[in-house]
Structures are given as C-alpha cells and as structure tokens.
Design an enzyme around this catalytic site. Structure first.
Site, PDB file in Angstrom:
ATOM      1  N   ALA A  26       0.703  -1.216   0.071  1.00 50.41           N
ATOM      2  CA  ALA A  26      -0.002  -0.143   0.243  1.00 50.41           C
ATOM      3  C   ALA A  26       0.876   1.373  -0.044  1.00 50.41           C
ATOM      4  O   ALA A  26       0.608   2.189  -0.603  1.00 50.41           O
ATOM      5  CB  ALA A  26      -0.852   0.012   1.047  1.00 50.41           C
ATOM      6  N   SER A  30       0.888   4.176  -3.058  1.00 52.29           N
ATOM      7  CA  SER A  30       0.944   5.659  -2.368  1.00 52.29           C
ATOM      8  C   SER A  30       1.994   6.330  -3.005  1.00 52.29           C
ATOM      9  O   SER A  30       1.633   7.641  -3.610  1.00 52.29           O
ATOM     10  CB  SER A  30       0.822   5.613  -1.077  1.00 52.29           C
ATOM     11  OG  SER A  30      -0.371   5.243  -0.379  1.00 52.29           O
ATOM     12  N   GLY A  37       0.997  12.254  -9.529  1.00 48.11           N
ATOM     13  CA  GLY A  37       0.695  13.533  -9.285  1.00 48.11           C
ATOM     14  C   GLY A  37       1.734  14.613  -9.629  1.00 48.11           C
ATOM     15  O   GLY A  37       1.177  15.712  -9.992  1.00 48.11           O
ATOM     16  N   GLU A  81      -6.365  18.185  -4.647  1.00 45.93           N
ATOM     17  CA  GLU A  81      -5.828  18.199  -5.917  1.00 45.93           C
ATOM     18  C   GLU A  81      -5.505  16.837  -6.674  1.00 45.93           C
ATOM     19  O   GLU A  81      -5.766  16.480  -7.869  1.00 45.93           O
ATOM     20  CB  GLU A  81      -4.472  18.972  -6.153  1.00 45.93           C
ATOM     21  CG  GLU A  81      -3.825  19.209  -7.409  1.00 45.93           C
ATOM     22  CD  GLU A  81      -4.711  20.120  -8.364  1.00 45.93           C
ATOM     23  OE1 GLU A  81      -4.914  19.615  -9.398  1.00 45.93           O
ATOM     24  OE2 GLU A  81      -5.422  21.195  -7.837  1.00 45.93           O
ATOM     25  N   GLU A  97     -14.750  11.502 -25.807  1.00 50.16           N
ATOM     26  CA  GLU A  97     -15.810  12.257 -26.199  1.00 50.16           C
ATOM     27  C   GLU A  97     -16.535  13.195 -25.029  1.00 50.16           C
ATOM     28  O   GLU A  97     -16.485  12.841 -24.064  1.00 50.16           O
ATOM     29  CB  GLU A  97     -16.853  11.518 -26.909  1.00 50.16           C
ATOM     30  CG  GLU A  97     -17.675  10.574 -25.946  1.00 50.16           C
ATOM     31  CD  GLU A  97     -17.135   9.484 -25.688  1.00 50.16           C
ATOM     32  OE1 GLU A  97     -17.543   8.716 -24.941  1.00 50.16           O
ATOM     33  OE2 GLU A  97     -15.871   8.893 -26.144  1.00 50.16           O
ATOM     34  N   SER A 110     -12.983  20.439  -9.870  1.00 49.45           N
ATOM     35  CA  SER A 110     -12.109  21.684  -9.809  1.00 49.45           C
ATOM     36  C   SER A 110     -12.730  22.604  -9.015  1.00 49.45           C
ATOM     37  O   SER A 110     -11.989  23.249  -8.271  1.00 49.45           O
ATOM     38  CB  SER A 110     -12.228  22.184 -11.375  1.00 49.45           C
ATOM     39  OG  SER A 110     -11.682  23.614 -11.396  1.00 49.45           O
TER      40      SER A 110
END
Length: 134
Positions: A26, A30, A37, A81, A97, A110
C-alpha cells in the site's frame, strides 16, 4: 473473503495480502500516486508552495492548533488536487468524447480544489493578521 467453497476469488489478487505485506505494498502504491501527481502542473505548483508554507506555519502559528490549521490547510489543498486529478483520469479513461456528466464531474472536482484553496487562504490570512496586527 468468504469461506464458502463456491465463493469467487477477488478480481485483484493484491486484495489477498495481509499484515505487513499489505502495508508495504500500500505504501508503494501511495508513492506511485505521488509520482503520478508530480506529473501534473497544478500538483507540482502546490508542492512547491508547500515547501515554503509548511515550515512557515511553525513560525506564524501561535500554538499547536494554529500550526495544525495552517499546515493542514496546505496539505488539504494537495489532497483535493490529487483526488481531482484521479477523477479526471477516470473520466478520461471512460472516453475522450464530450459528455455532460463528464464535464459535470470534472467541474465539481475543480470546484473542490477551489474551495480547498479558499479555505487555506482564509486560514492563512486570519493567522497572519493575528500574528502581525495583534
């Protein structure tokens, strides 16, 4: 996992891990998430800001509660974020699409980042005003 003989094994064999092996793997996942990120401009910018703001929280904060609020608000922005980026990746995985629900999901992600930023701004403004005007 069920002890019934007719029970199906989990689709992901990683779910069978237990104890320290599960914790170890785990932690690896992470770290992979943090690396992913880092590939996002917004997360890199927030990380750079955190490098300045987290130590500053210990100087500006008057007591552990203020320090926790200051530092926590910065970390909260980064957490939101990462969640927003994950949500966008899932939406993009479904299909490129345009779809109203896809747009709605991305817009709400957002908006969550915006609210976290506004919360952090409010906390930091209040702490700075108290520190230097009080």
């Amino acid at each position: 996992m069920s002890s019934r003989p007719d029970a199906l094994p989990p689709a992901n064999p990683q779910k069978l891990r237990t104890g320290l092996s599960r914790v170890w793997h785990a932690a690896g996942y992470s770290l992979e998430g943090l690396r992913a990120g880092w590939g996002e401009t917004a997360f890199r910018q927030e990380s750079m800001a955190a490098l300045v703001l987290l130590p500053l929280a210990f100087w500006i904060g008057r007591g552990w509660v203020q320090v926790a609020l200051l530092a926590g608000s910065v970390l909260l922005v980064m957490i939101v974020e990462l969640l927003n980026t994950g949500l966008e990746a899932v939406v993009d995985r479904i299909g490129p699409e345009w779809h109203d629900l896809s747009k709605r999901a991305k817009d709400m992600g957002s908006a969550a980042v915006l609210l976290a930023l506004l919360l952090a701004l409010g906390i930091w403004t209040a702490a700075i005003v108290e520190r230097f005007a009080g």
